[in-house]
Design a protein around this motif. Structure first.
Motif, PDB file in Angstrom:
ATOM      1  N   VAL A   5       0.842  -1.195   0.000  1.00  0.00           N
ATOM      2  CA  VAL A   5       0.000   0.000   0.000  1.00  0.00           C
ATOM      3  C   VAL A   5       0.880   1.249   0.000  1.00  0.00           C
ATOM      4  O   VAL A   5       0.606   2.226  -0.719  1.00  0.00           O
ATOM      5  CB  VAL A   5      -0.945   0.004   1.217  1.00  0.00           C
ATOM      6  CG1 VAL A   5      -1.719   1.322   1.288  1.00  0.00           C
ATOM      7  CG2 VAL A   5      -1.902  -1.181   1.135  1.00  0.00           C
ATOM      8  N   LEU A   6       1.963   1.226   0.798  1.00  0.00           N
ATOM      9  CA  LEU A   6       2.895   2.357   0.806  1.00  0.00           C
ATOM     10  C   LEU A   6       3.552   2.544  -0.551  1.00  0.00           C
ATOM     11  O   LEU A   6       3.759   3.676  -1.001  1.00  0.00           O
ATOM     12  CB  LEU A   6       3.958   2.139   1.891  1.00  0.00           C
ATOM     13  CG  LEU A   6       3.504   2.292   3.337  1.00  0.00           C
ATOM     14  CD1 LEU A   6       4.631   1.928   4.296  1.00  0.00           C
ATOM     15  CD2 LEU A   6       3.021   3.709   3.603  1.00  0.00           C
ATOM     16  N   PHE A   7       3.889   1.431  -1.211  1.00  0.00           N
ATOM     17  CA  PHE A   7       4.480   1.525  -2.545  1.00  0.00           C
ATOM     18  C   PHE A   7       3.492   2.178  -3.517  1.00  0.00           C
ATOM     19  O   PHE A   7       3.874   3.015  -4.334  1.00  0.00           O
ATOM     20  CB  PHE A   7       4.867   0.138  -3.056  1.00  0.00           C
ATOM     21  CG  PHE A   7       6.018  -0.496  -2.305  1.00  0.00           C
ATOM     22  CD1 PHE A   7       6.703   0.197  -1.322  1.00  0.00           C
ATOM     23  CD2 PHE A   7       6.405  -1.796  -2.589  1.00  0.00           C
ATOM     24  CE1 PHE A   7       7.752  -0.383  -0.633  1.00  0.00           C
ATOM     25  CE2 PHE A   7       7.461  -2.382  -1.916  1.00  0.00           C
ATOM     26  CZ  PHE A   7       8.129  -1.680  -0.922  1.00  0.00           C
ATOM     27  N   ALA A   8       2.237   1.768  -3.415  1.00  0.00           N
ATOM     28  CA  ALA A   8       1.219   2.340  -4.299  1.00  0.00           C
ATOM     29  C   ALA A   8       1.032   3.826  -4.012  1.00  0.00           C
ATOM     30  O   ALA A   8       0.886   4.640  -4.941  1.00  0.00           O
ATOM     31  CB  ALA A   8      -0.102   1.591  -4.121  1.00  0.00           C
ATOM     32  N   ILE A   9       1.067   4.208  -2.740  1.00  0.00           N
ATOM     33  CA  ILE A   9       0.930   5.624  -2.382  1.00  0.00           C
ATOM     34  C   ILE A   9       2.109   6.420  -2.937  1.00  0.00           C
ATOM     35  O   ILE A   9       1.944   7.543  -3.441  1.00  0.00           O
ATOM     36  CB  ILE A   9       0.828   5.784  -0.852  1.00  0.00           C
ATOM     37  CG1 ILE A   9      -0.480   5.169  -0.350  1.00  0.00           C
ATOM     38  CG2 ILE A   9       0.923   7.248  -0.443  1.00  0.00           C
ATOM     39  CD1 ILE A   9      -0.606   5.157   1.162  1.00  0.00           C
TER      40      ILE A   9
END
Length: 200
Positions: A5-9
């Motif tokens: 999720v952090l990578f996507a953000i």
């Protein structure tokens, strides 16, 4: 918060930085590739190597090494350096954000907000910087400022004399100024050479 999720953000944030802020304002295509590549490259390396024992040191090491490599390759304007470090910081915050669940996304949002406001076209929009070559050799600073204000139709805030050629009767200066409302430059007061670019 899951790392994916952090990578996507991070990917959303860098796209906003590059395609929402930088390119619409500055239109330099080669740096679009550089910013995306730096961000995704740092994200991939930091995400692969990050561990609790090396997280902070890894982030600082990547930040230092990559900035030396990039900043030695070509000359960048100061606003382009700011975008470069922002893309780099976003890539590091993704895998190494740590702390609370919203710390990394919050820091990413802060970076985007600062770049949006700091590089806004309306912020100090009347202020400019140029390099000029005047068609006379001027050694008196007061006379030089007066000539520049006449030439530019502006209020001169700072002047740096780069070269005075008494043989060819020219003066090369870097000038920082702000345009007066309704003022137009006097075309016959001097001849401007290649400008270093206007900066807000």
């Amino acid at each position: 918060m899951p790392r994916l999720v952090l990578f996507a953000i991070d990917l959303v944030a860098v796209c906003l930085l590059v395609f929402g802020l930088y390119f619409p304002r500055h239109r330099r295509r080669d740096l679009v590739v550089a910013y995306l590549g730096v961000n995704v490259g740092v994200l991939a390396v930091a995400g692969s190597l990050s561990a609790s024992t090396v997280g902070a040191g890894l982030g600082l090491g990547l930040f230092g090494v990559l900035s030396i490599i990039r900043l030695r390759s070509t000359e960048l304007d100061q606003h382009e350096v700011a975008y470069y470090f922002s893309a780099l910081a976003l890539g590091i915050l993704g895998p190494l954000g740590g702390g609370s669940a919203w710390l990394a996304p919050g820091m990413m949002a802060l970076i985007l907000a600062v770049m949006y406001l700091g590089d806004h076209p309306r912020l100090f929009r009347g202020y400019r910087r140029q390099v000029l070559v005047l068609d006379s050799a001027i050694t008196d600073e007061v006379a030089l400022v007066a000539k520049l204000e006449q030439l530019l139709g502006a209020r001169v805030h700072a002047v740096s004399v780069e070269r005075v050629d008494l043989v060819s009767e020219t003066t090369a200066v870097e000038v920082r100024y702000s345009r007066r409302a309704g003022a137009a430059p006097a075309a016959t007061a001097g001849r401007p050479a290649a400008t270093a670019g206007a900066q807000r």
